[in-house]
Design a protein around this motif. Sequence first.
Motif, short mmCIF file in Angstrom:
data_model
loop_
_atom_site.label_atom_id
_atom_site.label_comp_id
_atom_site.label_asym_id
_atom_site.label_seq_id
_atom_site.Cartn_x
_atom_site.Cartn_y
_atom_site.Cartn_z
N ALA A 163 0.83 -1.20 0.00
CA ALA A 163 0.00 0.00 0.00
C ALA A 163 0.86 1.25 0.00
CB ALA A 163 -0.93 0.00 1.21
N SER A 164 1.94 1.22 0.79
CA SER A 164 2.75 2.43 0.86
C SER A 164 3.52 2.65 -0.44
CB SER A 164 3.69 2.38 2.07
OG SER A 164 4.78 1.55 1.80
N GLU A 165 3.86 1.54 -1.12
CA GLU A 165 4.49 1.69 -2.44
C GLU A 165 3.53 2.32 -3.43
OE1 GLU A 165 5.95 -2.11 -3.60
OE2 GLU A 165 7.56 -1.99 -2.11
N ALA A 166 2.30 1.82 -3.41
CA ALA A 166 1.29 2.36 -4.32
C ALA A 166 1.08 3.83 -4.04
CB ALA A 166 -0.02 1.60 -4.16
N PHE A 167 1.16 4.18 -2.77
CA PHE A 167 0.95 5.57 -2.45
C PHE A 167 2.12 6.44 -2.89
CE2 PHE A 167 0.96 9.34 0.05
CZ PHE A 167 -0.30 9.80 -0.23
N LYS A 168 3.32 5.91 -2.68
CA LYS A 168 4.50 6.70 -3.05
C LYS A 168 4.54 6.95 -4.55
CE LYS A 168 7.62 5.65 0.70
NZ LYS A 168 8.47 4.59 1.24
N ALA A 169 3.94 6.03 -5.31
CA ALA A 169 3.94 6.18 -6.77
C ALA A 169 3.14 7.40 -7.19
CB ALA A 169 3.36 4.93 -7.42
N ARG A 170 2.28 7.89 -6.33
CA ARG A 170 1.49 9.03 -6.76
C ARG A 170 1.81 10.31 -6.01
NH1 ARG A 170 -4.23 6.49 -5.83
NH2 ARG A 170 -3.05 4.77 -6.62
N ILE A 171 2.94 10.31 -5.32
CA ILE A 171 3.39 11.55 -4.70
C ILE A 171 3.70 12.54 -5.82
CG2 ILE A 171 5.40 12.59 -3.58
CD1 ILE A 171 5.28 10.44 -1.52
N GLY A 172 3.29 13.78 -5.60
CA GLY A 172 3.41 14.77 -6.66
C GLY A 172 2.04 15.11 -7.20
N ARG A 173 1.21 14.06 -7.33
CA ARG A 173 -0.15 14.31 -7.77
C ARG A 173 -1.10 14.37 -6.59
NH1 ARG A 173 -1.61 9.68 -11.34
NH2 ARG A 173 0.13 8.73 -10.24
N ALA A 174 -0.73 13.65 -5.52
CA ALA A 174 -1.63 13.58 -4.38
C ALA A 174 -0.84 13.77 -3.10
CB ALA A 174 -2.33 12.23 -4.37
N SER A 175 -1.53 14.20 -2.07
CA SER A 175 -0.86 14.34 -0.78
C SER A 175 -1.63 13.58 0.27
CB SER A 175 -0.74 15.82 -0.40
OG SER A 175 -2.01 16.38 -0.27
N LEU A 176 -1.09 13.59 1.47
CA LEU A 176 -1.61 12.74 2.52
C LEU A 176 -1.76 13.56 3.80
CD1 LEU A 176 -2.06 9.64 3.15
CD2 LEU A 176 0.32 9.58 3.80
N ILE A 177 -2.84 13.33 4.51
CA ILE A 177 -2.95 13.89 5.86
C ILE A 177 -3.10 12.69 6.77
CG2 ILE A 177 -4.30 15.32 7.41
CD1 ILE A 177 -5.22 16.93 5.05
N MET A 178 -2.13 12.49 7.66
CA MET A 178 -2.18 11.25 8.42
C MET A 178 -2.05 11.45 9.92
SD MET A 178 1.39 9.37 7.46
CE MET A 178 0.68 7.79 7.83
#
Lengths: 325, 271
Positions: A163-178
């Motif tokens: 999941a974290s890999e999939a998320f890292k793949a879209r850094i730049g287009r999306a951000s995270l509030i955690m």
Amino acid sequence: MIDIRHLYKRYHNHHGSQWVLEDINLSIPAGVSVGLLGRNGAGKSTLLRLIGGMDTPDRGEIVRASRVSWPIGLAGGFQGSMTGRQNVKFVARIHGANDEIEQIIAAVESFADIGRAFDEPIKTYSSGMRSRLAFGLSLAFDFDVYLSDEATAVGDRHFKQKASEAFKARIGRASLIMVSHGEGVLREFCQAGILLDRGRAFWFDEIEAAIEAYHSAGDGYAPPRPATPRNLEEAKRALAEANVRFDAAREALDAVGDSAAETAEPPEETLRWRLDDARERVHEARRQVQQFTARKGRKGGPRGQERPPVNNTSPDKTSAKAKRS
Amino acid sequence: MADSMLPITGARPRGAWRVARSVWFAMFMREAISRTMADRMGWFWMIFEPLAIIGVMVSIRGLFMSGSEISGADHVPWMIVGLMGFGLFRENMMRALGAIDANKGLFAYRQVKPVDTVLVRCFLEGMLKSFLFLMFMLIGDLLKFELMPDHPLGVLLDWLSLWALGWGAGLTVSVLGDLVPEFGRVVRILNLPLLLLSGVILPVMYVPYPYRDYLLWNPLVHGLESMRVAFFPGYHTLNDIDMTYLWFWALSLLALGLLLHIRFAARLKAH
């Protein structure tokens, strides 16, 4: 871009009750991932729910100029008697997908990787399968901002990695509030930080600064910043230090558990998180030491770098033997 | 790997009306599937349950009140019309009562509002009941039960009025029942007296003259009797049946229910 203006929130709407969040003014820029820090009950999850629109503020407003997800990995919206596929279809429809439905279903199916169970009723799923499906569902949509609460985001280690890999793949287009107590996770994903303390919110441009402020707002305990060691000596020293800290954290937790079991839970919780963090650091330090030892062993072996060293091949042989026997 | 699996949904933000429409559609499909498919033999019970109730009621009447005739109508079709009309109202109200609680998990998606769950349930319930009623009419006609309405348009109008009344009651009751759990209990208890006081089983003409005025306070009596008048040629009922009175109730309840849903939207979502 998410704008929070004069936000007030409290539960039990009696006039005497305390504000959980009091006059919060923040503006979270687009493309910046933010970690929410604070002690238990400081209102981290509440703020996250408010940002996600799951809850309404008592006063003030939140302006979302971007597409914001529901908390990643949330499985509460599933209908147990319906299949995984039907549930995914439902969420896709809510989000206005018409022609893309098949595409979304395919994406979730391949990501969740639960095989034929995808067409079985959700009530037959194990909790791991449930969270795989929920994760896949969150990641199948192209949100600008993803929300993540550690309380809802569960799953086994391997899947979390995926999941974290999939998320890292879209850094730049999306951000995270955690929201997370794990400082390692916060450092890994977030650039900025928000510290919640006694109903107030403080913005930090650097997540490191936020983590430090979080510790100084607590009982003054501040773990050192993780530094990558340059040689074996440093790595060994780091490991020893980490071990000491780990023992200290465990002792602190044990002491609290022995003396006052029922007085106050929050400090105990904090100590438990601290222990987890310390354990994480010990693992990391050990990994560093192993890396250096491996490198040293290679240097000490035969000169030829192209040929694999002899002692590298021998474990393969032994394992092959072990398999045969 | 990750990039190939990212469908883009709605590059532009959707308007409020489009969001509401897609939520309604999604919820409708979900409710329809879970009502009909998820239960074992869901379809069978949907048809058999009202049939069984009608069968029981008709046999009770045959046992205890044989000989007493209803002027201008055969008593089996008369009771089917009454039970179907009352069932439409009651099911709308009762299904709505549990709607918010059953869909609590969905409020994690901020597009879904508590009122959506009630609206969709009532719509689905009305559609199912209408379909059932039509089917009963067809089958009844084939069995020579005289179950074809004399004034189809009038029956349709009365049917829709009862639906609106149930819808209004459902909207109101869903909020109150969620905020005050005891209220839901009271509504459940009131079901049976309401059945007896609505002229479903006992013809209103049997009620002694001095008490008829009180009976007419119940809007359901107006709806059911009006529907029977439209259904059976030469059916004789009370003189003061007035659909305006029923619509007064229906519109008031609809307005009250919607207002309550607006006022307490946050509270309903929260707990």
